[in-house]
Write a protein that holds these residues in place. Sequence first.
Motif, mmCIF file in Angstrom:
data_model
loop_
_atom_site.group_PDB
_atom_site.id
_atom_site.type_symbol
_atom_site.label_atom_id
_atom_site.label_comp_id
_atom_site.label_asym_id
_atom_site.label_seq_id
_atom_site.Cartn_x
_atom_site.Cartn_y
_atom_site.Cartn_z
ATOM 1 N N UNK A 114 0.833 -1.197 0.000
ATOM 2 C CA UNK A 114 0.000 0.000 0.000
ATOM 3 C C UNK A 114 0.871 1.250 0.000
ATOM 4 N N UNK A 115 0.295 2.344 -0.459
ATOM 5 C CA UNK A 115 1.000 3.624 -0.458
ATOM 6 C C UNK A 115 0.435 4.502 0.664
ATOM 7 N N UNK A 116 1.310 5.175 1.436
ATOM 8 C CA UNK A 116 2.773 5.121 1.366
ATOM 9 C C UNK A 116 3.369 3.922 2.096
ATOM 10 N N UNK A 117 2.560 3.229 2.923
ATOM 11 C CA UNK A 117 3.073 2.101 3.694
ATOM 12 C C UNK A 117 1.927 1.186 4.060
ATOM 13 N N UNK A 118 2.182 -0.110 4.014
ATOM 14 C CA UNK A 118 1.174 -1.076 4.418
ATOM 15 C C UNK A 118 1.101 -2.228 3.434
ATOM 16 N N UNK A 119 0.257 -3.230 3.762
ATOM 17 C CA UNK A 119 0.147 -4.429 2.934
ATOM 18 C C UNK A 119 -1.242 -5.025 3.052
ATOM 19 N N UNK A 120 -1.661 -5.673 1.972
ATOM 20 C CA UNK A 120 -2.791 -6.614 2.012
ATOM 21 C C UNK A 120 -2.244 -7.952 1.563
ATOM 22 N N UNK A 121 -2.404 -8.972 2.408
ATOM 23 C CA UNK A 121 -1.869 -10.308 2.134
ATOM 24 C C UNK A 121 -3.020 -11.300 2.217
ATOM 25 N N UNK A 122 -3.235 -12.056 1.137
ATOM 26 C CA UNK A 122 -4.324 -13.015 1.063
ATOM 27 C C UNK A 122 -3.743 -14.366 0.678
ATOM 28 N N UNK A 123 -3.855 -15.337 1.577
ATOM 29 C CA UNK A 123 -3.227 -16.645 1.377
ATOM 30 C C UNK A 123 -4.258 -17.702 1.012
ATOM 31 N N UNK A 124 -3.822 -18.671 0.216
ATOM 32 C CA UNK A 124 -4.684 -19.784 -0.165
ATOM 33 C C UNK A 124 -4.541 -20.975 0.760
ATOM 34 N N UNK A 125 -4.189 -20.720 2.017
ATOM 35 C CA UNK A 125 -3.989 -21.770 3.016
ATOM 36 C C UNK A 125 -4.340 -21.176 4.381
ATOM 37 N N UNK A 126 -4.481 -21.987 5.425
ATOM 38 C CA UNK A 126 -4.887 -21.442 6.734
ATOM 39 C C UNK A 126 -3.904 -20.381 7.220
ATOM 40 N N UNK A 151 -10.212 -12.997 -6.416
ATOM 41 C CA UNK A 151 -11.485 -12.312 -6.144
ATOM 42 C C UNK A 151 -11.540 -11.856 -4.685
ATOM 43 N N UNK A 152 -11.145 -12.735 -3.765
ATOM 44 C CA UNK A 152 -11.109 -12.349 -2.349
ATOM 45 C C UNK A 152 -10.153 -11.168 -2.145
ATOM 46 N N UNK A 153 -9.021 -11.230 -2.807
ATOM 47 C CA UNK A 153 -8.002 -10.190 -2.645
ATOM 48 C C UNK A 153 -8.525 -8.840 -3.136
ATOM 49 N N UNK A 154 -9.230 -8.835 -4.257
ATOM 50 C CA UNK A 154 -9.807 -7.582 -4.786
ATOM 51 C C UNK A 154 -10.742 -6.949 -3.756
ATOM 52 N N UNK A 155 -11.585 -7.791 -3.167
ATOM 53 C CA UNK A 155 -12.545 -7.276 -2.180
ATOM 54 C C UNK A 155 -11.806 -6.677 -0.983
ATOM 55 N N UNK A 156 -10.765 -7.355 -0.528
ATOM 56 C CA UNK A 156 -10.036 -6.903 0.653
ATOM 57 C C UNK A 156 -9.205 -5.643 0.370
ATOM 58 N N UNK A 157 -8.947 -5.378 -0.910
ATOM 59 C CA UNK A 157 -8.195 -4.187 -1.301
ATOM 60 C C UNK A 157 -9.072 -2.944 -1.411
ATOM 61 N N UNK A 158 -10.368 -3.128 -1.471
ATOM 62 C CA UNK A 158 -11.266 -2.004 -1.717
ATOM 63 C C UNK A 158 -11.081 -0.909 -0.675
ATOM 64 N N UNK A 159 -10.945 0.324 -1.170
ATOM 65 C CA UNK A 159 -10.806 1.479 -0.286
ATOM 66 C C UNK A 159 -9.399 1.736 0.203
ATOM 67 N N UNK A 160 -8.425 0.916 -0.217
ATOM 68 C CA UNK A 160 -7.044 1.096 0.225
ATOM 69 C C UNK A 160 -6.165 1.527 -0.949
ATOM 70 N N UNK A 161 -5.190 2.406 -0.719
ATOM 71 C CA UNK A 161 -4.354 2.934 -1.809
ATOM 72 C C UNK A 161 -3.211 1.987 -2.163
ATOM 73 N N UNK A 162 -3.356 1.272 -3.269
ATOM 74 C CA UNK A 162 -2.328 0.306 -3.676
ATOM 75 C C UNK A 162 -1.133 1.009 -4.298
ATOM 76 N N UNK A 163 0.024 0.412 -4.155
ATOM 77 C CA UNK A 163 1.240 0.886 -4.813
ATOM 78 C C UNK A 163 1.089 0.739 -6.325
ATOM 79 N N UNK A 164 1.938 1.449 -7.074
ATOM 80 C CA UNK A 164 1.912 1.360 -8.531
ATOM 81 C C UNK A 164 3.140 0.656 -9.090
ATOM 82 N N UNK A 165 4.054 0.210 -8.235
ATOM 83 C CA UNK A 165 5.304 -0.399 -8.680
ATOM 84 C C UNK A 165 5.236 -1.905 -8.468
ATOM 85 N N UNK A 166 5.217 -2.658 -9.578
ATOM 86 C CA UNK A 166 5.115 -4.110 -9.463
ATOM 87 C C UNK A 166 6.241 -4.814 -10.217
ATOM 88 N N UNK A 167 7.438 -4.265 -10.038
ATOM 89 C CA UNK A 167 8.642 -4.885 -10.554
ATOM 90 C C UNK A 167 9.147 -5.939 -9.563
#
Length: 216
Positions: A114-126, A151-167
């Motif tokens: 997230x910008x300027x700081x933070x994360x959304x992490x969505x795992x396919x396991x417990x 799809x779950x990840x998109x929902x959890x990202x809603x309303x949060x400012x994602x980074x633009x750098x995906x290198x």
Amino acid sequence: MSPLAELLLVLVVLGLAVKLLLLNFWRAVLFVSPGSVRLVPVAPADRMQLPPELAPLAGQLQALGFVPLGSHLEKPRFQTGTPSYDFAHPGEHTFATLHFSPRGEPRLYLLTPLAPEGFVLTAGYPRPGFELPGRYRSGGFPESSPERLLEFHRVRLQGLPASEDFTWEERLRSGQAWYRGLGQREIRRQNLQGLLWTAVALAIVAGLFLGGDRPV
């Protein structure tokens, strides 16, 4: 108890304590210093050697529009490290990483800095859910397909400012920042048991060598 039997008992107890230390000491170090984990680049996308067991998940990711970035090791102190295989979908503002569980099971998680700081992490396991409003969301959706997990990840990202750098460079930098910052609470929760077993093992060793009486 004869001296020989006493010695054998001491050696057995000492052996158990040493085994506990070998299994858990690195986890105790990780509990105390989560930021000591290093992300070590291994190979860029054109030289990434994906294990055959991960190929089905990789194929599903690429069908969704993810592109390979490269592979890296996540290396705690006193461990060889966990090989991880990175992908990115800039349009979805999401990194995807494949790796194996300690039992050798294929795993996938999605990560958005997230910008300027933070994360959304969505795992396919417990994975226990945890949230800091506006800064951090993590959780697991076991046995979800890559498509469903996205799809779950998109929902959890809603309303949060994602980074633009995906290198790939940003993927490595973000992973290192997670260990040194917002991921530390989760790491400590995961490795508390290792810390406790290490303390037990050290107490046993101290009792054997420093105590006034040996076990009889």
